[in-house]
Design a protein around this motif. Structure first.
Motif, PDB file in Angstrom:
ATOM      1  N   MET A   1       1.119  -4.161 -35.454  1.00  0.00           N
ATOM      2  CA  MET A   1      -0.098  -4.543 -36.378  1.00  0.00           C
ATOM      3  C   MET A   1      -1.381  -5.221 -35.478  1.00  0.00           C
ATOM      4  SD  MET A   1      -0.500  -8.351 -38.649  1.00  0.00           S
ATOM      5  CE  MET A   1      -0.914  -9.127 -36.698  1.00  0.00           C
ATOM      6  N   GLU A   2      -2.363  -4.394 -36.003  1.00  0.00           N
ATOM      7  CA  GLU A   2      -3.513  -4.789 -35.084  1.00  0.00           C
ATOM      8  C   GLU A   2      -3.536  -6.024 -35.544  1.00  0.00           C
ATOM      9  OE1 GLU A   2      -6.787  -4.783 -32.827  1.00  0.00           O
ATOM     10  OE2 GLU A   2      -4.345  -3.286 -32.576  1.00  0.00           O
ATOM     11  N   LEU A   3      -4.850  -6.640 -35.096  1.00  0.00           N
ATOM     12  CA  LEU A   3      -4.623  -8.361 -35.730  1.00  0.00           C
ATOM     13  C   LEU A   3      -5.607  -8.763 -35.817  1.00  0.00           C
ATOM     14  CD1 LEU A   3      -3.888 -12.181 -35.756  1.00  0.00           C
ATOM     15  CD2 LEU A   3      -4.429 -11.549 -33.159  1.00  0.00           C
ATOM     16  N   PHE A   4      -6.554  -7.529 -35.279  1.00  0.00           N
ATOM     17  CA  PHE A   4      -8.671  -7.649 -35.803  1.00  0.00           C
ATOM     18  C   PHE A   4      -8.445  -6.701 -36.339  1.00  0.00           C
ATOM     19  CE2 PHE A   4      -8.850 -11.242 -33.931  1.00  0.00           C
ATOM     20  CZ  PHE A   4      -8.653 -11.630 -32.472  1.00  0.00           C
ATOM     21  N   GLY A   5      -7.635  -6.042 -37.298  1.00  0.00           N
ATOM     22  CA  GLY A   5      -7.443  -4.715 -37.833  1.00  0.00           C
ATOM     23  C   GLY A   5      -8.067  -5.090 -39.368  1.00  0.00           C
ATOM     24  N   ALA A   6      -7.977  -4.132 -40.369  1.00  0.00           N
ATOM     25  CA  ALA A   6      -8.233  -4.406 -41.820  1.00  0.00           C
ATOM     26  C   ALA A   6      -6.719  -4.680 -42.137  1.00  0.00           C
ATOM     27  CB  ALA A   6      -9.288  -2.365 -42.352  1.00  0.00           C
ATOM     28  N   ASP A   7      -5.819  -4.031 -41.688  1.00  0.00           N
ATOM     29  CA  ASP A   7      -4.924  -3.762 -42.601  1.00  0.00           C
ATOM     30  C   ASP A   7      -4.076  -5.435 -41.560  1.00  0.00           C
ATOM     31  OD1 ASP A   7      -5.168  -2.330 -43.855  1.00  0.00           O
ATOM     32  OD2 ASP A   7      -4.703  -0.869 -42.894  1.00  0.00           O
ATOM     33  N   VAL A   8      -4.076  -6.551 -42.408  1.00  0.00           N
ATOM     34  CA  VAL A   8      -2.578  -7.415 -41.696  1.00  0.00           C
ATOM     35  C   VAL A   8      -1.438  -7.881 -42.807  1.00  0.00           C
ATOM     36  CG1 VAL A   8      -2.534  -9.665 -41.100  1.00  0.00           C
ATOM     37  CG2 VAL A   8      -4.894  -8.245 -40.677  1.00  0.00           C
ATOM     38  N   THR A   9      -0.970  -7.662 -41.869  1.00  0.00           N
ATOM     39  CA  THR A   9       0.977  -8.344 -42.650  1.00  0.00           C
ATOM     40  C   THR A   9       1.205  -9.974 -42.363  1.00  0.00           C
ATOM     41  OG1 THR A   9       1.865  -5.923 -42.228  1.00  0.00           O
ATOM     42  CG2 THR A   9       2.903  -7.879 -42.807  1.00  0.00           C
ATOM     43  N   PRO A  10       1.086 -10.525 -43.276  1.00  0.00           N
ATOM     44  CA  PRO A  10       1.154 -11.508 -43.369  1.00  0.00           C
ATOM     45  C   PRO A  10       2.782 -12.371 -42.687  1.00  0.00           C
ATOM     46  CG  PRO A  10       0.835 -11.864 -45.426  1.00  0.00           C
ATOM     47  CD  PRO A  10       1.168 -10.214 -44.690  1.00  0.00           C
ATOM     48  N   TRP A  11       2.549 -13.623 -41.093  1.00  0.00           N
ATOM     49  CA  TRP A  11       3.709 -13.711 -40.339  1.00  0.00           C
ATOM     50  C   TRP A  11       4.017 -14.808 -41.197  1.00  0.00           C
ATOM     51  CZ3 TRP A  11       1.995 -12.271 -34.890  1.00  0.00           C
ATOM     52  CH2 TRP A  11       2.142 -11.128 -34.817  1.00  0.00           C
ATOM     53  N   VAL A  12       4.276 -15.233 -42.288  1.00  0.00           N
ATOM     54  CA  VAL A  12       4.590 -16.119 -43.034  1.00  0.00           C
ATOM     55  C   VAL A  12       5.462 -17.458 -42.203  1.00  0.00           C
ATOM     56  CG1 VAL A  12       4.150 -15.335 -45.132  1.00  0.00           C
ATOM     57  CG2 VAL A  12       6.466 -15.214 -44.405  1.00  0.00           C
ATOM     58  N   SER A  13       6.615 -16.764 -41.975  1.00  0.00           N
ATOM     59  CA  SER A  13       7.584 -17.223 -40.937  1.00  0.00           C
ATOM     60  C   SER A  13       7.515 -18.261 -39.481  1.00  0.00           C
ATOM     61  CB  SER A  13       9.233 -16.597 -40.057  1.00  0.00           C
ATOM     62  OG  SER A  13       8.697 -15.665 -40.141  1.00  0.00           O
ATOM     63  N   ALA A  14       6.200 -17.934 -39.348  1.00  0.00           N
ATOM     64  CA  ALA A  14       4.884 -18.622 -37.501  1.00  0.00           C
ATOM     65  C   ALA A  14       4.998 -19.559 -37.518  1.00  0.00           C
ATOM     66  CB  ALA A  14       3.964 -17.092 -37.503  1.00  0.00           C
ATOM     67  N   ARG A  15       5.070 -20.226 -36.870  1.00  0.00           N
ATOM     68  CA  ARG A  15       5.125 -22.269 -36.929  1.00  0.00           C
ATOM     69  C   ARG A  15       3.597 -22.117 -35.875  1.00  0.00           C
ATOM     70  NH1 ARG A  15       6.965 -21.003 -41.302  1.00  0.00           N
ATOM     71  NH2 ARG A  15       7.948 -22.000 -42.936  1.00  0.00           N
ATOM     72  N   ALA A  16       4.016 -21.747 -34.887  1.00  0.00           N
ATOM     73  CA  ALA A  16       3.437 -22.393 -33.825  1.00  0.00           C
ATOM     74  C   ALA A  16       2.671 -21.041 -33.559  1.00  0.00           C
ATOM     75  CB  ALA A  16       4.550 -22.491 -32.471  1.00  0.00           C
ATOM     76  N   LEU A  17       1.065 -21.260 -33.058  1.00  0.00           N
ATOM     77  CA  LEU A  17       0.086 -20.716 -32.165  1.00  0.00           C
ATOM     78  C   LEU A  17      -0.471 -20.712 -31.358  1.00  0.00           C
ATOM     79  CD1 LEU A  17      -1.892 -18.081 -32.951  1.00  0.00           C
ATOM     80  CD2 LEU A  17      -3.575 -20.165 -34.456  1.00  0.00           C
ATOM     81  N   ARG A  18      -0.908 -20.478 -30.440  1.00  0.00           N
ATOM     82  CA  ARG A  18      -0.999 -20.857 -28.949  1.00  0.00           C
ATOM     83  C   ARG A  18      -1.956 -19.720 -29.102  1.00  0.00           C
ATOM     84  NH1 ARG A  18       2.686 -23.751 -24.888  1.00  0.00           N
ATOM     85  NH2 ARG A  18       1.193 -22.480 -23.592  1.00  0.00           N
ATOM     86  N   ILE A  19      -3.426 -20.194 -28.537  1.00  0.00           N
ATOM     87  CA  ILE A  19      -5.221 -19.658 -28.344  1.00  0.00           C
ATOM     88  C   ILE A  19      -5.395 -20.086 -26.883  1.00  0.00           C
ATOM     89  CG2 ILE A  19      -7.244 -19.202 -28.848  1.00  0.00           C
ATOM     90  CD1 ILE A  19      -6.242 -20.432 -31.821  1.00  0.00           C
ATOM     91  N   ILE A  20      -5.255 -18.614 -25.810  1.00  0.00           N
ATOM     92  CA  ILE A  20      -5.392 -19.286 -24.725  1.00  0.00           C
ATOM     93  C   ILE A  20      -6.616 -17.898 -24.225  1.00  0.00           C
ATOM     94  CG2 ILE A  20      -4.207 -18.948 -22.230  1.00  0.00           C
ATOM     95  CD1 ILE A  20      -1.597 -20.111 -23.602  1.00  0.00           C
TER      96      ILE A  20
END
Length: 233
Positions: A1-20
């Motif tokens: 998956m290209e996060l900043f691309g046009a097509d985004v597949t949701p990660w609905v099970s993701a509960r944690a996000l680290r932005i570093i």
């Protein structure tokens, strides 16, 4: 998956996000789309943030590092944080990342925040749900009315479930604007507190007369000139 691309597949099970973020380069490169977008406009950065939230709509735990290095990064993190504010269980990062959020979720149980920013207001935080609270670079002791009841005139602040409290005040007196503009005296209650650590504690802090219980097993408090004995509480 290209996060900043046009097509985004949701990660609905993701509960944690680290932005570093890596240290800011001398000139933006294509390796950092947020810094590159800053050369264009804020709408582009906000759109990138929206893509992240769309991809991971159920995040409850967020950790942010290095967001203050550029206005583009700051804008990006603010947009993401605002989207998740009503579902946080845990947040770690600078106060500026919470700036656009007037109220945090009542489900928040762990908060670690650095006040190393200027002119930023602390959002209202439900104290009764917190179990862990860690704050550093605190500029003044006016922060406590931002916890507890939404009514800032309430003089009793209850941390019913808080077990660990770690605070580090600035080494010098506050030279910034107060977090809130109020002189109301508060009484703080920690009925479940087990560990308390305060560095550079102001001499007139309401924490020194806080109501605790026999569950408090560890106390470490220093002021700006030396250690305050635990009995001072």
């Amino acid at each position: 998956m290209e996060l900043f691309g046009a097509d985004v597949t949701p990660w609905v099970s993701a509960r944690a996000l680290r932005i570093i973020f890596e240290p800011q380069p001398t000139s933006p490169t294509l390796n950092n789309p947020i810094d590159t977008a800053e050369l264009h406009n804020e709408d582009r950065i906000t759109a990138l943030a929206g893509t992240v939230v769309k991809c991971m709509p159920n995040v409850t735990r967020m950790h942010v590092v290095g967001a203050n290095a550029s206005s583009g990064r700051h804008t990006f993190v603010n947009a993401v944080s605002r989207a998740y504010a009503n579902q946080y269980v845990l947040f770690e990062g600078s106060l500026s990342a919470l700036a656009p959020t007037p109220t945090l979720s009542s489900t928040l149980t762990a908060l670690s925040v650095d006040f190393n920013c200027s002119g930023t207001l602390l959002p209202h935080i439900c104290s009764e749900s917190l179990r862990y609270l860690h704050m550093t670079e605190i500029p003044s002791d006016d922060i406590w009315q931002k916890f507890g009841c939404a009514d800032l005139a309430d003089t009793d602040i209850w941390f019913n479930d808080l077990e660990r409290l770690t605070l580090v005040y600035q080494t010098k007196g506050a030279d910034r604007s107060p977090i809130i503009n109020s002189e109301i005296d508060v009484q703080i209650h920690f009925p479940q507190l087990r560990q308390l650590s305060i560095e550079n504690c102001p001499a007139d802090s309401p924490l020194l007369r806080a109501k605790t219980s026999s569950m408090l097993k560890y106390v470490h408090i220093t002021d700006r000139s030396g250690k305050i004995e635990p009995a001072a509480m």
